[in-house]
Design a protein around this motif. Structure first.
Motif, mmCIF file in Angstrom:
data_model
loop_
_atom_site.group_PDB
_atom_site.id
_atom_site.type_symbol
_atom_site.label_atom_id
_atom_site.label_comp_id
_atom_site.label_asym_id
_atom_site.label_seq_id
_atom_site.Cartn_x
_atom_site.Cartn_y
_atom_site.Cartn_z
ATOM 1 N N ARG A 77 0.840 -1.215 0.000
ATOM 2 C CA ARG A 77 0.000 0.000 0.000
ATOM 3 C C ARG A 77 0.869 1.256 0.000
ATOM 4 N NH1 ARG A 77 -2.812 -3.342 3.407
ATOM 5 N NH2 ARG A 77 -1.963 -2.368 5.298
ATOM 6 N N TYR A 78 1.902 1.269 0.829
ATOM 7 C CA TYR A 78 2.768 2.449 0.914
ATOM 8 C C TYR A 78 3.479 2.695 -0.416
ATOM 9 C CZ TYR A 78 6.504 5.614 2.194
ATOM 10 O OH TYR A 78 7.357 6.684 2.225
ATOM 11 N N TRP A 79 4.174 1.669 -0.917
ATOM 12 C CA TRP A 79 4.969 1.866 -2.138
ATOM 13 C C TRP A 79 4.093 2.118 -3.357
ATOM 14 C CZ3 TRP A 79 9.356 3.619 -1.075
ATOM 15 C CH2 TRP A 79 10.094 3.159 0.008
ATOM 16 N N ALA A 80 2.915 1.528 -3.409
ATOM 17 C CA ALA A 80 1.999 1.782 -4.528
ATOM 18 C C ALA A 80 1.520 3.233 -4.493
ATOM 19 C CB ALA A 80 0.819 0.820 -4.493
ATOM 20 N N ALA A 81 1.227 3.737 -3.302
ATOM 21 C CA ALA A 81 0.806 5.136 -3.170
ATOM 22 C C ALA A 81 1.942 6.078 -3.559
ATOM 23 C CB ALA A 81 0.344 5.419 -1.736
ATOM 24 N N ARG A 82 3.160 5.752 -3.130
ATOM 25 C CA ARG A 82 4.308 6.607 -3.462
ATOM 26 C C ARG A 82 4.587 6.564 -4.959
ATOM 27 N NH1 ARG A 82 5.241 10.591 -0.514
ATOM 28 N NH2 ARG A 82 7.483 10.543 -0.741
ATOM 29 N N ARG A 83 4.459 5.393 -5.574
ATOM 30 C CA ARG A 83 4.684 5.278 -7.022
ATOM 31 C C ARG A 83 3.616 6.041 -7.786
ATOM 32 N NH1 ARG A 83 5.430 6.233 -11.316
ATOM 33 N NH2 ARG A 83 6.154 4.970 -13.034
ATOM 34 N N ALA A 84 2.375 5.945 -7.352
ATOM 35 C CA ALA A 84 1.265 6.618 -8.038
ATOM 36 C C ALA A 84 1.380 8.137 -7.963
ATOM 37 C CB ALA A 84 -0.069 6.161 -7.447
ATOM 38 N N SER A 85 1.950 8.646 -6.882
ATOM 39 C CA SER A 85 2.047 10.107 -6.718
ATOM 40 C C SER A 85 3.407 10.670 -7.140
ATOM 41 C CB SER A 85 1.771 10.486 -5.265
ATOM 42 O OG SER A 85 2.791 9.965 -4.410
ATOM 43 N N ALA A 86 4.310 9.820 -7.595
ATOM 44 C CA ALA A 86 5.671 10.256 -7.944
ATOM 45 C C ALA A 86 5.664 11.247 -9.109
ATOM 46 C CB ALA A 86 6.536 9.053 -8.291
ATOM 47 N N GLU A 87 6.436 12.306 -8.955
ATOM 48 C CA GLU A 87 6.636 13.311 -9.998
ATOM 49 C C GLU A 87 8.132 13.349 -10.315
ATOM 50 O OE1 GLU A 87 4.927 17.219 -9.110
ATOM 51 O OE2 GLU A 87 3.772 16.247 -7.506
ATOM 52 N N GLN A 88 8.522 12.709 -11.397
ATOM 53 C CA GLN A 88 9.939 12.675 -11.754
ATOM 54 C C GLN A 88 10.390 14.050 -12.230
ATOM 55 O OE1 GLN A 88 11.391 9.293 -14.005
ATOM 56 N NE2 GLN A 88 12.680 10.662 -15.178
ATOM 57 N N VAL A 89 11.512 14.513 -11.683
ATOM 58 C CA VAL A 89 12.053 15.827 -12.019
ATOM 59 C C VAL A 89 13.508 15.653 -12.456
ATOM 60 C CG1 VAL A 89 12.617 18.124 -11.140
ATOM 61 C CG2 VAL A 89 10.559 16.946 -10.330
ATOM 62 N N VAL A 90 13.839 16.239 -13.585
ATOM 63 C CA VAL A 90 15.210 16.226 -14.073
ATOM 64 C C VAL A 90 15.660 17.684 -14.183
ATOM 65 C CG1 VAL A 90 16.743 15.575 -15.971
ATOM 66 C CG2 VAL A 90 14.808 14.105 -15.370
ATOM 67 N N PRO A 91 16.708 18.090 -13.447
ATOM 68 C CA PRO A 91 17.154 19.490 -13.512
ATOM 69 C C PRO A 91 17.710 19.824 -14.895
ATOM 70 C CG PRO A 91 18.655 18.192 -12.163
ATOM 71 C CD PRO A 91 17.522 17.291 -12.545
ATOM 72 N N LEU A 92 17.365 21.014 -15.382
ATOM 73 C CA LEU A 92 17.757 21.407 -16.741
ATOM 74 C C LEU A 92 18.535 22.717 -16.776
ATOM 75 C CD1 LEU A 92 14.379 20.599 -18.509
ATOM 76 C CD2 LEU A 92 16.465 19.228 -18.525
ATOM 77 N N GLY A 93 19.475 22.912 -15.921
ATOM 78 C CA GLY A 93 20.266 24.137 -15.951
ATOM 79 C C GLY A 93 20.183 24.862 -14.629
ATOM 80 N N THR A 94 21.074 25.816 -14.462
ATOM 81 C CA THR A 94 21.166 26.527 -13.187
ATOM 82 C C THR A 94 20.683 27.965 -13.286
ATOM 83 O OG1 THR A 94 23.451 27.149 -13.654
ATOM 84 C CG2 THR A 94 23.105 25.116 -12.391
ATOM 85 N N ASP A 95 20.005 28.322 -14.384
ATOM 86 C CA ASP A 95 19.579 29.703 -14.566
ATOM 87 C C ASP A 95 18.632 30.184 -13.471
ATOM 88 O OD1 ASP A 95 17.927 27.762 -15.858
ATOM 89 O OD2 ASP A 95 16.768 29.398 -16.740
ATOM 90 N N ALA A 96 17.905 29.298 -12.820
ATOM 91 C CA ALA A 96 16.994 29.676 -11.735
ATOM 92 C C ALA A 96 17.575 29.321 -10.371
ATOM 93 C CB ALA A 96 15.645 29.001 -11.931
ATOM 94 N N GLY A 97 18.875 29.050 -10.330
ATOM 95 C CA GLY A 97 19.507 28.687 -9.070
ATOM 96 C C GLY A 97 19.352 27.210 -8.765
ATOM 97 N N ILE A 98 19.706 26.856 -7.564
ATOM 98 C CA ILE A 98 19.687 25.459 -7.132
ATOM 99 C C ILE A 98 18.243 24.985 -7.011
ATOM 100 C CG2 ILE A 98 20.258 23.915 -5.212
ATOM 101 C CD1 ILE A 98 22.695 25.819 -4.735
ATOM 102 N N ARG A 99 18.026 23.759 -7.537
ATOM 103 C CA ARG A 99 16.702 23.156 -7.504
ATOM 104 C C ARG A 99 16.817 21.664 -7.201
ATOM 105 N NH1 ARG A 99 17.025 25.789 -12.078
ATOM 106 N NH2 ARG A 99 16.715 24.022 -13.462
ATOM 107 N N PHE A 100 15.665 21.026 -7.158
ATOM 108 C CA PHE A 100 15.570 19.593 -6.905
ATOM 109 C C PHE A 100 16.447 18.814 -7.887
ATOM 110 C CE2 PHE A 100 13.802 15.421 -7.623
ATOM 111 C CZ PHE A 100 13.566 14.966 -6.342
ATOM 112 N N GLY A 101 17.114 17.776 -7.397
ATOM 113 C CA GLY A 101 17.907 16.888 -8.233
ATOM 114 C C GLY A 101 19.360 17.305 -8.390
ATOM 115 N N MET A 102 19.679 18.515 -8.025
ATOM 116 C CA MET A 102 21.049 19.000 -8.201
ATOM 117 C C MET A 102 21.935 18.575 -7.034
ATOM 118 S SD MET A 102 20.460 22.842 -9.619
ATOM 119 C CE MET A 102 19.711 23.120 -11.212
#
Length: 161
Positions: free
Chosen positions: A69-94
């Motif tokens: 139940r826990y892992w299925a809920a976490r998988r269903a709500s997962a939002e994959q983020v890939v950082p694409l540059g530093t123009d906006a400063g430090i962000r998730f994934g960096m």
């Protein structure tokens, strides 16, 4: 305690069943690595359930169901983020290299909550350190609690296992 409402062999079984795992109310941001870890954890929980079911182990089945139940809920709500540059400063994934006043440098990668592991240099995006880093850039000084550190490098490349 009265045994009137229990079946033989079930006394105290619930004491071995783990409580539900709390699901965070924060956005479930994940890195590419984090998404793979979520999927692996879900597969492992399903395997644990199948193994427990084959053995007729109701306690292990209940605990594996909880994990599914826990892992299925976490998988269903997962939002994959890939950082694409530093123009906006430090962000998730960096990954951020901090230089501390005592002369040491430490690399911290900002990751999802389930992927965080401070001993491996991975901090949750909801941690105080990550929040202090968001939007900052090389040369900025941050303060978390009594400690101060200078940002000396930012890396947007994804972590490779």
């Amino acid at each position: 305690m009265s045994r009137a409402f229990t079946q033989d062999g079930q006394e105290g079984e619930d004491a071995h069943v783990l409580p539900e795992r709390p699901v965070s109310s924060e956005r479930n941001l994940v890195t590419v690595r984090g998404l793979a870890l979520l999927e692996a954890a879900l597969r492992q929980a399903r395997l644990a359930f199948a193994t427990a079911e084959a053995a007729g182990d109701r306690i292990a089945m209940a605990n594996a169901s909880r994990d599914i139940r826990y892992w299925a809920a976490r998988r269903a709500s997962a939002e994959q983020v890939v950082p694409l540059g530093t123009d906006a400063g430090i962000r998730f994934g960096m990954a951020v290299t901090l230089h501390y006043p005592d002369g040491r440098d430490k690399i911290w990668r900002i990751v999802g909550e389930d992927e965080a592991e401070a001993s491996a240099g991975r901090i949750s995006h909801v941690s105080p350190l990550a929040r202090a880093l968001f939007g900052k850039d090389v040369g900025d000084v941050i303060r978390v609690g009594p400690q101060e550190a200078e940002i000396v490098e930012v890396d947007i490349r994804p972590e490779v296992d």
